[in-house]
Each structure stands twice: as structure tokens, then as C-alpha cells.
Design an enzyme around this catalytic site. Structure first.
Site, PDB file in Angstrom:
ATOM      1  N   ARG A 128       2.993   4.201   1.163  1.00  0.00           N
ATOM      2  CA  ARG A 128       3.959   4.358   2.258  1.00  0.00           C
ATOM      3  C   ARG A 128       4.163   3.062   3.036  1.00  0.00           C
ATOM      4  NH1 ARG A 128       6.928   8.676   0.992  1.00  0.00           N
ATOM      5  NH2 ARG A 128       5.783  10.641   0.999  1.00  0.00           N
ATOM      6  N   SER A 129       4.043   1.937   2.369  1.00  0.00           N
ATOM      7  CA  SER A 129       4.240   0.649   3.038  1.00  0.00           C
ATOM      8  C   SER A 129       5.706   0.247   3.097  1.00  0.00           C
ATOM      9  CB  SER A 129       3.455  -0.439   2.309  1.00  0.00           C
ATOM     10  OG  SER A 129       3.946  -0.595   0.979  1.00  0.00           O
ATOM     11  N   GLY A 130       6.526   0.874   2.248  1.00  0.00           N
ATOM     12  CA  GLY A 130       7.921   0.483   2.130  1.00  0.00           C
ATOM     13  C   GLY A 130       8.180  -0.418   0.939  1.00  0.00           C
ATOM     14  N   LYS A 131       7.192  -0.531   0.042  1.00  0.00           N
ATOM     15  CA  LYS A 131       7.343  -1.440  -1.101  1.00  0.00           C
ATOM     16  C   LYS A 131       8.454  -0.992  -2.047  1.00  0.00           C
ATOM     17  CE  LYS A 131       3.618   0.795  -3.773  1.00  0.00           C
ATOM     18  NZ  LYS A 131       3.430   1.893  -2.792  1.00  0.00           N
TER      19      LYS A 131
ATOM     20  N   ARG B 251      18.190   7.103  -4.670  1.00  0.00           N
ATOM     21  CA  ARG B 251      18.693   5.983  -5.457  1.00  0.00           C
ATOM     22  C   ARG B 251      20.167   6.179  -5.792  1.00  0.00           C
ATOM     23  NH1 ARG B 251      13.501   6.581  -8.135  1.00  0.00           N
ATOM     24  NH2 ARG B 251      14.462   7.604  -9.941  1.00  0.00           N
TER      25      ARG B 251
ATOM     26  N   ALA C 204      16.660  11.123  -5.479  1.00  0.00           N
ATOM     27  CA  ALA C 204      17.821  11.440  -4.648  1.00  0.00           C
ATOM     28  C   ALA C 204      18.258  10.261  -3.798  1.00  0.00           C
ATOM     29  CB  ALA C 204      17.507  12.647  -3.763  1.00  0.00           C
TER      30      ALA C 204
ATOM     31  N   GLY D 202       0.815  -1.207   0.000  1.00  0.00           N
ATOM     32  CA  GLY D 202       0.000   0.000   0.000  1.00  0.00           C
ATOM     33  C   GLY D 202       0.845   1.251   0.000  1.00  0.00           C
TER      34      GLY D 202
ATOM     35  N   HIS E 176      12.546  10.462  -4.281  1.00  0.00           N
ATOM     36  CA  HIS E 176      12.859   9.085  -4.698  1.00  0.00           C
ATOM     37  C   HIS E 176      14.161   9.047  -5.489  1.00  0.00           C
ATOM     38  CE1 HIS E 176      10.008   5.924  -3.708  1.00  0.00           C
ATOM     39  NE2 HIS E 176       9.024   6.804  -3.753  1.00  0.00           N
TER      40      HIS E 176
ATOM     41  N   ALA F 273       5.368   7.521 -12.607  1.00  0.00           N
ATOM     42  CA  ALA F 273       4.562   8.612 -12.051  1.00  0.00           C
ATOM     43  C   ALA F 273       4.683   9.867 -12.915  1.00  0.00           C
ATOM     44  CB  ALA F 273       4.997   8.918 -10.620  1.00  0.00           C
TER      45      ALA F 273
END
Length: 554
Positions: A11-14, A53, A51, A9, A49, A35
Site C-alpha cells: 500500500r505504498s502507491g508503487k 486500469r 477496474a 512496500g 486493480h 498475483a
């Protein structure tokens, strides 16, 4: 080629989990973004996101024909994050949100989207590894809006189609991942309706010299002592023959008379070892052999991603895996003499473990190659268990006062005391304190501490042992080079690694002649063709090589 689906879901950390899985492959990563950055708030999230990686990753934007994201993925890890935004964009372009009640539009876009998904899932299998992130969005009430319902339905169907082809599916909740079993109702599902057995992690593929493949933990914990039977000529265990020297026996006898009646105190041993290496006593951590020092690392340092340089001593990786630490393997290249290439280590690794000299290749790396592994936020651990067998100890970092380097040493090999378990770690005081904090009490026993103390006071004896080892190893290496059908590599320590067409047959033939050698297939990166041979005195070496020649001839 493997496909992994990570579901979770908001902000689940997926995404974080998928990125860790991508790092573990060791492959170059191609990040496929889906996105839309037109919305300012979404643009901010996307920037965050990006930054987070690694800079080495390639980022591309997903096209309407999703399969293009995987078309050039051979030899790479393709990470698609995520499926939901791409479907939302397809629905928006088709006008579903403008005319949500138009069944013809919905039917047409559904067929188009699922067709792209099927082609993308097929193309994904051509990549070295593929990870698809999908939103788990159907756990709440059914939306009243037709457009939102269409998105939800399509997302569920598309996720199932990817999952049907996936070797591994994970659900991420509150930052914790759960491996999902076979589809409900399938033959692989649990017959009694209970939880199925978790699937194995997906196989990782080699990228240049760096890869990570899951192995059975028992395989990582195979050591040469298992290959020796009573009465065998021992060329499997890499301990110097002859037993402990007289001066050490005398020190152990005195400790047996005086010290074993009290709980062990490592103060004196730490002071002696510190003096030997030009360090401070607070920088010395006495341990129950070098293996325990390596097993302290996961609990003391809690790395997010560890890199183990292979082939090398496998207890380091076994310890990390036992503590649940993600591990990426960095493979030494036999065609380059097993030399260390620091650039093979992923930037994201915050712990690197490397042997110097390395076992089973015997490779001795220069200090500058090891120091090139250092990065901000990273700890470098150098296993120098064989270093005292190398005259002058070139390449050793034991005297370097560096906050981010841990050196692990052992007395097992040079002093022939494997049953005593005498080792230690040398590192800056803050790191040493962290190791001591997770070390069991009285870990180094009184006899082991006596051995550490006595050894530190006999550096000339260690130098003599190292000179003897060089002579014996050179004798064995010279004999092996004359054997047709053997490939050999230079070694800095008391063993030689060889490659032969059928190593298993050679090991069996030598065993039939009561000669024990070390099959090297349990070392990651090597296979049944590789065998490690411990050097002994010239007469024993001659017998070993003669037996090898005879076995190869027959």
C-alpha cells in the site's frame, strides 16, 4: 528500449506510480499480472486493480518462464506487477513451503528463479519500455520461517538483478516517489558519501503518433524573439508587421492619461470581450498575455496526467512540468498534414492542450476534431492565439458554452503588441473562477485592459488585418513552393513551416545575410531540418525566398 524498476512496500502507491509511468510512455501497455486470484480476498484486490486500469490495456498472466512476458513486447510498454507474487508462486510450485528445511530444494529453486529473472531482464530490453514493480519487503525483522526467508532472499536478489540493468529505479513511500542513484560503491555514486545527483527519467519511445520524451526545460522555453538581432529582416517572430494600428494607439494614449494612476480593474474589458464572443463577463479571465493563461492551468486544474499536442506552443508543457504534472506528448503526423487525430490522446489524460491554428505548422483543425477530444472528467484547452488571423475564424470554440473547454486568446500577433501582454481565457464560470483564484493580483495591466476593450469594439479592423495576413502568407507560400529542395505544408496563419535537408545550415546562411528565421528543432516532434518562416509584404517575401534559393544553391 528502457527498463524502470519501481520498489515499494504494501500500500505504498508503487503500483499507481508504475501505472502513471506506463501512461507517460504513450505506448500500448501490456500489463503482466502475477498475483494468484484463488484466495477470495486477493481476488477482490485484483478486481479493484483491473477496474482502475484503462480499458485499452492488455492484461496477461505471468508464466513460470518469466521471459515470456516480454517476448512480444517490441513497440509496447510491458508493466510487470509485481515480482514478489511471481517468486512466491515459483517457491510454492517447487514445494519450498511444504518442505522448508530441504536445502537441496532451496538451492535448485533459487538457481531456477534467478535464471528466469536474468533471461526476463534481458528480454525486457527488447520492449519499447519495461516497468517492473518489486516489493520492498526486507526492512523488518528476518522471518523465523525458512520458506519466508527464502522468499525474502530471492526477492532481494531478483530485484537487484533487474535494477542492475535498469536506466531508472524509484522507491515509493506513502505515495511519494524518490529516484535512486547509482549502486553503492560504484563509480557513479557520490564520492563524498552524500546523496548522488538524481538520474534523468527514462527516455520514452514513440507509439504511432503519441509519445513523451523528457526535454531540457530551457529548450521548451526558446522563442523566436531570441533569433532576431537589431537590424535583421525579421521573419522569425510571428507578429504582424507595422506596429499597433492608430485606433489602438489612441486608446492606449487615453489609458495612459487616465487609467494608469489606479490599480487595474478588468470589469470593463471582460464585458467588452464577452460581448465580442457572445459570452458572459464571468466567463472571461484577462491575463498577462496568453502565456500566463496557460501557466495558470496546472495550479488551477491540478491534472493527474496532461496531454500536449505537438508540435505546438511549448510554454504549455513547460508550465505543466514546472508544476510537477506528468505529461504525455501527442504527435501530429507531418505525412498527414499535421492533422489532429483525437484517438491518439490516451484515455487517462484528464487535461488536453492543443493549438488551433497550431504553431509552427499553421494547421487549422475543424471544430468536430477538437470536440472529439472531450471525455468525462477531462478538460480540453484550445490555444487560439492565432485564430484572429484567420478570416471568419472557422473551427473556433470561443463561442461554445461547454463546461469542459477552455479557449485561450491573444492580441499579440494581430495588433503587434508583444510588449503589452494582452490575453485572456474564455471558459464556463466555474472553471473561470478557478483560474482567477490562482491568478496574481492585477495581472492584466491598465494598458492591456484598454487594448482588450478597444479591440472588442473594432471587429472590422481585426477582419482587415486577417485579410492582409492571408494575402501575405499566400504570397510567401507560392514563392516557397517553387523552390527545389523545400518541403512545405499548408498554413492558415501568418507563417509557413518548411523542411530542408540541412536546416541549421540554411538558418546560418540567412543569418549571414541579415535575415532572421525561426529554427524549429525546439518544437517536440521536429528537428534541425525544420524552419518556420513568417510572412511579410511581397517585397520582403521575395528577398527572403531569393536568399533561400541562393543558400541552397551554394
Amino acid at each position: 528500449m528502457t527498463l524502470t524498476v519501481v520498489i515499494g512496500g504494501t500500500r505504498s502507491g508503487k503500483s499507481a506510480r508504475a501505472e502513471w509511468l506506463a501512461l507517460e510512455t504513450g505506448l500500448p501497455v501490456r500489463y503482466v499480472a502475477t498475483a494468484d486470484a484463488a484466495d477470495p480476498a486477493m481476488a477482490t484486490r485484483i478486481a479493484a486493480h483491473v477496474a482502475s486500469r484503462p480499458a485499452s490495456w492488455t492484461t496477461v498472466q505471468a508464466s513460470p518462464t518469466l521471459a515470456e512476458a516480454f517476448g512480444e513486447g517490441e513497440g509496447t510498454c510491458v508493466l510487470l506487477d509485481g515480482l514478489g507474487p511471481w517468486i512466491a508462486t515459483a517457491l510454492h510450485v517447487a514445494g519450498v513451503f511444504d518442505a522448508p528445511g530441504d536445502d537441496d530444494v532451496l538451492a535448485r529453486v533459487r538457481e531456477d528463479v534467478l535464471g528466469h529473472v536474468d533471461r526476463a531482464a534481458h528480454a525486457a530490453l527488447r520492449a519499447g519500455a519495461t516497468i517492473v514493480v518489486a516489493e520492498q519487503a526486507g526492512a523488518g525483522l528476518l522471518p523465523p520461517d525458512p520458506g519466508a526467508r527464502a522468499w525474502l532472499d530471492l526477492l532481494g536478489e531478483a530485484t537487484q538483478r533487474f535494477a542492475a540493468r535498469a536506466a531508472h529505479v524509484e522507491l515509493v513511500v506513502a505515495g511519494r516517489s524518490v529516484a535512486l542513484g547509482a549502486p553503492a560503491g560504484s563509480a557513479a555514486a557520490s564520492e563524498d558519501g552524500g546523496c548522488p545527483e538524481p538520474r534523468a527519467a527514462p527516455e520514452r519511445r514513440t507509439a504511432t503518433a503519441c509519445h513523451d520524451r523528457p526535454d531540457d526545460l530551457a529548450g521548451l522555453r526558446h522563442h523566436g524573439d531570441r533569433d532576431v538581432r537589431p537590424g535583421d529582416a525579421d521573419h522569425a517572430v510571428n507578429v504582424v508587421a507595422g506596429g499597433p494600428p492608430r485606433w489602438l494607439r489612441e486608446a492606449l494614449g487615453a489609458a495612459l492619461d487616465v487609467d494608469v494612476g489606479s490599480y487595474p480593474d478588468d470589469t470593463g474589458a471582460s464585458e467588452a470581450i464577452a460581448t465580442l464572443h457572445g459570452r458572459e463577463p464571468a466567463e472571461i479571465v484577462a491575463t498577462n498575455g496568453a502565456a500566463e493563461a496557460l501557466w495558470l492551468l496546472p495550479a488551477a486544474l491540478r491534472p493527474r496526467l496532461a496531454a500536449c499536442v505537438h508540435p505546438g506552443f511549448t510554454e504549455s508543457e513547460a508550465a505543466l512540468r514546472a508544476h510537477g504534472i506528468p505529461v504525455v506528448r501527442v504527435q501530429r503526423d507531418p505525412d498527414r498534414g499535421f492533422a489532429l487525430d483525437p484517438s491518439d490522446v490516451p484515455d487517462a489524460a484528464d487535461l488536453v492542450i492543443v493549438g488551433n491554428p497550431a504553431s509552427p505548422s499553421g494547421t487549422l483543425d475543424p471544430a468536430h476534431a477538437l470536440l472529439a477530444l472531450r471525455r468525462p472528467g477531462r478538460v480540453v484547452v484550445v490555444d487560439e492565439a492565432f485564430m484572429d488571423l484567420v478570416p471568419g475564424e472557422p473551427g473556433s470554440l470561443v463561442r461554445e458554452r461547454l463546461d469542459d473547454v477552455v479557449v485561450v486568446r491573444s492580441l499579440t500577433k494581430s495588433l503587434a503588441i508583444p510588449g503589452l501582454r494582452a490575453g485572456y481565457a474564455v471558459t464556463a464560470t466555474p472553471c473561470a473562477e478557478r483560474l482567477r483564484a490562482v491568478r496574481p493580483p492585477w495581472s492584466a495591466n491598465a494598458l492591456a485592459l484598454a487594448a482588450l476593450t478597444a479591440t472588442a469594439r473594432h471587429p472590422e479592423a481585426l477582419a482587415a488585418i486577417a485579410a492582409r495576413v492571408v494575402s501575405e502568407r499566400d504570397d510567401l507560400a507560392r514563392r516557397l513552393r517553387a523552390v527545389a529542395g523545400l518541403r512545405t505544408w499548408p498554413s492558415a496563419t501568418n507563417f509557413c513551416l518548411v523542411e530542408v535537408a540541412d536546416g541549421a545550415a540554411l538558418v546560418a546562411a540567412l543569418r549571414a545575410r541579415d535575415i532572421a528565421v525561426r529554427p524549429a528543432a525546439s518544437f517536440p516532434g521536429l528537428d534541425a531540418r525544420h524552419v518556420r518562416l513568417t510572412a511579410r509584404d511581397p517585397r520582403s517575401n521575395a528577398r527572403l525566398v531569393a536568399a533561400i534559393e541562393d543558400a541552397l544553391a551554394t
